[in-house]
Design a protein around this motif. Structure first.
Motif, PDB file in Angstrom:
ATOM      1  N   TRP A  74      14.527  -1.104   6.272  1.00 20.82           N
ATOM      2  CA  TRP A  74      13.474  -2.307   6.427  1.00 20.82           C
ATOM      3  C   TRP A  74      12.429  -1.647   7.451  1.00 20.82           C
ATOM      4  CZ3 TRP A  74      11.031  -2.467  11.413  1.00 20.82           C
ATOM      5  CH2 TRP A  74       9.937  -4.103  11.986  1.00 20.82           C
ATOM      6  N   LEU A  75      12.412  -0.440   7.597  1.00 21.56           N
ATOM      7  CA  LEU A  75      10.679   0.254   7.636  1.00 21.56           C
ATOM      8  C   LEU A  75      10.162   0.128   6.214  1.00 21.56           C
ATOM      9  CD1 LEU A  75      11.073   2.731  10.186  1.00 21.56           C
ATOM     10  CD2 LEU A  75       9.378   0.506  10.519  1.00 21.56           C
ATOM     11  N   PRO A  76       9.909   0.376   5.254  1.00 18.20           N
ATOM     12  CA  PRO A  76       9.688   0.650   4.316  1.00 18.20           C
ATOM     13  C   PRO A  76       8.936  -0.732   3.693  1.00 18.20           C
ATOM     14  CG  PRO A  76      11.593   2.464   3.706  1.00 18.20           C
ATOM     15  CD  PRO A  76      11.259   1.101   5.216  1.00 18.20           C
TER      16      PRO A  76
ATOM     17  N   GLU B  24       8.588  -3.271   5.196  1.00 15.85           N
ATOM     18  CA  GLU B  24       7.864  -3.869   6.541  1.00 15.85           C
ATOM     19  C   GLU B  24       6.146  -3.357   6.181  1.00 15.85           C
ATOM     20  OE1 GLU B  24       5.738  -5.746   8.814  1.00 15.85           O
ATOM     21  OE2 GLU B  24       7.584  -6.210   8.607  1.00 15.85           O
ATOM     22  N   ARG B  25       6.438  -1.779   5.515  1.00 16.80           N
ATOM     23  CA  ARG B  25       4.939  -1.178   5.613  1.00 16.80           C
ATOM     24  C   ARG B  25       4.408  -2.363   3.899  1.00 16.80           C
ATOM     25  NH1 ARG B  25       7.219   4.585   6.530  1.00 16.80           N
ATOM     26  NH2 ARG B  25       7.133   4.537   9.305  1.00 16.80           N
ATOM     27  N   ARG B  26       4.985  -1.996   3.281  1.00 15.92           N
ATOM     28  CA  ARG B  26       4.344  -2.875   1.826  1.00 15.92           C
ATOM     29  C   ARG B  26       4.216  -4.271   2.328  1.00 15.92           C
ATOM     30  NH1 ARG B  26       2.429  -1.688  -2.899  1.00 15.92           N
ATOM     31  NH2 ARG B  26       2.917  -2.773  -4.373  1.00 15.92           N
TER      32      ARG B  26
ATOM     33  N   SER C  33       2.512  -5.449   4.527  1.00 14.10           N
ATOM     34  CA  SER C  33       1.836  -5.747   5.719  1.00 14.10           C
ATOM     35  C   SER C  33       0.908  -5.228   4.531  1.00 14.10           C
ATOM     36  CB  SER C  33       1.741  -4.352   6.184  1.00 14.10           C
ATOM     37  OG  SER C  33       0.942  -4.168   7.477  1.00 14.10           O
ATOM     38  N   HIS C  34       0.900  -3.971   3.600  1.00 13.77           N
ATOM     39  CA  HIS C  34      -0.201  -3.481   3.012  1.00 13.77           C
ATOM     40  C   HIS C  34      -0.647  -4.514   1.792  1.00 13.77           C
ATOM     41  CE1 HIS C  34      -2.283  -1.601  -0.151  1.00 13.77           C
ATOM     42  NE2 HIS C  34      -1.373  -1.466  -0.798  1.00 13.77           N
TER      43      HIS C  34
ATOM     44  N   LYS D  59      -0.498  -7.627   2.349  1.00 11.73           N
ATOM     45  CA  LYS D  59      -0.655  -8.469   3.478  1.00 11.73           C
ATOM     46  C   LYS D  59      -2.602  -8.409   3.197  1.00 11.73           C
ATOM     47  CE  LYS D  59       3.415 -10.854   6.089  1.00 11.73           C
ATOM     48  NZ  LYS D  59       3.216 -10.751   7.345  1.00 11.73           N
ATOM     49  N   GLU D  60      -2.409  -7.203   3.404  1.00 12.22           N
ATOM     50  CA  GLU D  60      -4.181  -6.685   3.192  1.00 12.22           C
ATOM     51  C   GLU D  60      -4.934  -6.844   2.285  1.00 12.22           C
ATOM     52  OE1 GLU D  60      -4.348  -2.730   4.840  1.00 12.22           O
ATOM     53  OE2 GLU D  60      -3.242  -3.072   7.230  1.00 12.22           O
TER      54      GLU D  60
END
Length: 163
Positions: free
Chosen positions: A39-41, A43-45, A47-48, A50-51
């Motif tokens: 899940w963490l990778p 979620e990071r992707r 978030s990136h 979205k930015e």
């Protein structure tokens, strides 16, 4: 598969109550670790991304705000000077200080002019081309720029079309 499952059930049934709790707790922890690791990778992707979308939306809003200005500049006719393309190219080369770098020009059959420049500072070359386009309405049909042996100096061939 059924045989393996029955062996695991038999093994688990043979364990003491305390051992069963430890095995179940370990299994839950393993499942949680695997879920978090997956899940963490993601979620990071997300978030990136979205930015990135936010940045691109801001860029699009800016481009839309300056679009009418760019259209007006593109449609604005440069002042008619009555000069030939060769005279304009030579005059701007003298103004920008690269006249010695112009090694030749050759008119094309389709109204274009091929200009060759040798060992010219790149910044001066860009300034020369920019002034031809902005002040005189010259169109750059094609450009070929090659790095030279000396740092900052280039050789280039431009195919230009008059206004």
């Amino acid at each position: 598969m059924d045989e393996l499952l029955s062996k695991i059930k038999a093994w688990f049934g043979a364990l003491a109550q305390r051992e069963k709790y430890m095995v179940l707790g370990g299994a839950v922890v393993c499942v949680l670790v695997v879920l978090v690791a997956a899940w963490l990778p993601v979620e990071r992707r997300v978030s990136h991304l979205k930015e990135s979308v936010t940045t691109k939306q801001a860029d699009l809003a800016w481009l839309r705000s300056v679009g009418p200005q760019l259209s007006a500049l593109r449609n604005a006719a440069p002042p008619a000077t009555g000069q030939s393309l060769v005279v304009m190219v030579d005059g701007v080369a003298h103004e920008t200080g690269i006249a010695r770098s112009v090694s030749g020009s050759q008119p094309g059959e389709d109204g274009t002019l091929s200009v060759r420049l040798e060992q010219v500072p790149f910044d001066s070359l860009v300034n020369w081309a920019g002034q031809l386009v902005q002040r005189h309405g010259v169109r750059v049909v094609s450009a070929s720029i090659d790095g030279g042996g000396n740092v900052g100096l280039v050789s280039a061939t431009f195919v230009l079309r008059g206004p």
